[in-house]
Design a protein around this motif. Structure first.
Motif, short mmCIF file in Angstrom:
data_model
loop_
_atom_site.label_atom_id
_atom_site.label_comp_id
_atom_site.label_asym_id
_atom_site.label_seq_id
_atom_site.Cartn_x
_atom_site.Cartn_y
_atom_site.Cartn_z
N GLU A 52 0.62 -0.99 -0.55
CA GLU A 52 -0.38 0.10 0.09
C GLU A 52 1.52 1.39 -0.14
N GLU A 53 1.95 0.93 0.65
CA GLU A 53 2.46 2.51 0.75
C GLU A 53 3.38 3.01 -0.79
N LEU A 54 3.63 0.87 -1.12
CA LEU A 54 4.43 1.97 -2.62
C LEU A 54 3.40 2.24 -3.39
N ILE A 55 2.00 1.47 -3.02
CA ILE A 55 1.19 2.14 -4.63
C ILE A 55 0.69 3.63 -4.05
N ARG A 56 1.00 3.82 -2.33
CA ARG A 56 0.25 5.80 -3.02
C ARG A 56 2.19 6.18 -3.37
N GLY A 91 -8.14 8.40 -5.39
CA GLY A 91 -10.22 8.55 -5.14
C GLY A 91 -9.82 6.77 -5.73
N TRP A 92 -9.11 5.76 -5.39
CA TRP A 92 -9.34 4.09 -5.83
C TRP A 92 -10.00 3.38 -3.98
N GLU A 93 -10.88 3.28 -4.72
CA GLU A 93 -10.91 2.21 -3.60
C GLU A 93 -9.85 1.04 -2.97
N VAL A 94 -9.14 1.13 -1.21
CA VAL A 94 -8.26 0.29 -0.99
C VAL A 94 -9.07 -0.85 -0.61
N ARG A 95 -9.28 -2.06 -1.42
CA ARG A 95 -10.55 -2.93 -1.36
C ARG A 95 -9.91 -4.25 -0.12
N ARG A 96 -8.33 -4.29 -0.51
CA ARG A 96 -7.95 -4.86 0.33
C ARG A 96 -5.97 -4.27 -0.14
N THR A 97 -5.28 -4.73 1.32
CA THR A 97 -4.15 -4.37 1.89
C THR A 97 -3.47 -5.11 2.51
N VAL A 98 -2.59 -6.39 2.41
CA VAL A 98 -1.53 -6.89 3.12
C VAL A 98 -0.09 -6.46 2.83
N LEU A 104 -7.14 -2.21 -5.32
CA LEU A 104 -7.35 -0.78 -5.56
C LEU A 104 -8.66 -1.02 -6.31
N GLY A 105 -10.28 -0.57 -6.57
CA GLY A 105 -11.26 -0.54 -6.97
C GLY A 105 -11.79 0.68 -7.19
N ALA A 106 -12.76 0.78 -8.45
CA ALA A 106 -13.35 1.49 -8.75
C ALA A 106 -14.85 1.20 -9.27
N GLU A 107 -15.38 1.70 -9.15
CA GLU A 107 -17.15 1.27 -10.01
C GLU A 107 -17.00 2.10 -10.92
N SER A 108 -18.35 1.76 -11.93
CA SER A 108 -18.11 2.92 -12.61
C SER A 108 -19.87 3.05 -12.84
N ARG A 109 -19.78 4.13 -13.31
CA ARG A 109 -20.99 4.93 -14.26
C ARG A 109 -21.46 4.33 -14.93
N ILE A 110 -20.92 3.35 -15.98
CA ILE A 110 -20.75 3.18 -17.63
C ILE A 110 -20.36 0.98 -17.64
N GLY A 111 -21.02 0.85 -16.64
CA GLY A 111 -20.58 -0.64 -16.29
C GLY A 111 -19.15 -1.24 -17.02
N PRO A 113 -16.35 -1.17 -14.16
CA PRO A 113 -15.66 -1.58 -13.03
C PRO A 113 -14.25 -2.27 -13.43
N GLY A 114 -12.82 -1.68 -13.28
CA GLY A 114 -12.19 -1.78 -12.99
C GLY A 114 -11.06 -2.13 -11.37
N GLU A 115 -10.14 -2.51 -11.50
CA GLU A 115 -8.81 -3.00 -10.41
C GLU A 115 -7.72 -2.42 -10.71
N LEU A 116 -6.86 -2.42 -9.90
CA LEU A 116 -5.44 -1.68 -10.01
C LEU A 116 -4.80 -3.18 -8.52
N LEU A 117 -3.40 -3.91 -9.00
CA LEU A 117 -3.39 -4.57 -8.43
C LEU A 117 -1.27 -4.62 -7.80
N LEU A 118 -1.32 -3.44 -6.72
CA LEU A 118 0.06 -4.17 -6.89
C LEU A 118 1.12 -5.45 -5.67
N LYS A 119 1.67 -5.73 -6.51
CA LYS A 119 2.43 -6.82 -5.68
C LYS A 119 3.79 -6.92 -5.56
#
Length: 166
Positions: A52-56, A91-98, A104-111, A113-119
């Protein structure tokens, strides 16, 4: 579920596009993934920071002009990105952090939705994007967005790789 084709393309010495590992795919919370990509980028010696610190650092540590363009672009393609807070990253919701990964996830107004993963992967980081396309509008928007997305992600990761190496 259909097989996901993540293309492999050389990007730069620091950042390379790779096949999405199935272990990373399993971390997504999207019921269906219509698009994914994954980039592996070197950050030098191992970092003690959490994922999480790295994605920030990658997203929120980018120059102001880049952050502004990202937020504007995400909003333009219908992503519901909010203000940055403790429970969000640019602006992306933190859905899981370990310690070793953050989703990270974001809902969509047009159908779309997306997620970003940093591992964390040894001395490198894996950055993946997952996108669901729930209708024809979402498919059409992503068709014109994808080439820009790949270029922007590559550029941001190249910049972040340089910042993290110093």
């Amino acid at each position: 579920m259909a097989t996901i084709d993540c293309r492999i393309t050389p990007v730069s010495a620091e950042v390379r596009q790779v096949d999405l590992p199935s272990s990373a795919r399993a971390l997504s919370t999207l019921a269906r993934i219509d698009y994914c990509d994954a980039f592996l980028f070197d950050v030098g010696s191992a970092h003690d920071e959490s994922a999480e610190e790295l994605i920030r650092e990658i997203l929120e540590g980018a120059p102001l002009a880049v952050r502004t363009q990202l937020l504007s672009g995400w909003s333009a393609i219908g992503l519901k990105v909010g203000t940055t807070s403790e429970r969000s990253v640019l602006g992306w919701e933190v859905r899981r952090t370990v310690p070793d990964h953050v989703l990270l996830g974001a809902e969509s107004r047009i159908g779309m939705p997306g997620e970003l993963l940093l591992k964390k992967e040894d001395d490198a980081l894996l950055f993946a994007t997952f996108v669901a396309q729930r209708n024809l509008i979402a498919r059409a928007v992503w068709a014109v967005t994808e080439p820009v997305h790949v270029r922007v992600v590559r550029d941001i990761l190249v910049q972040a790789s340089r910042r993290l190496r110093t």
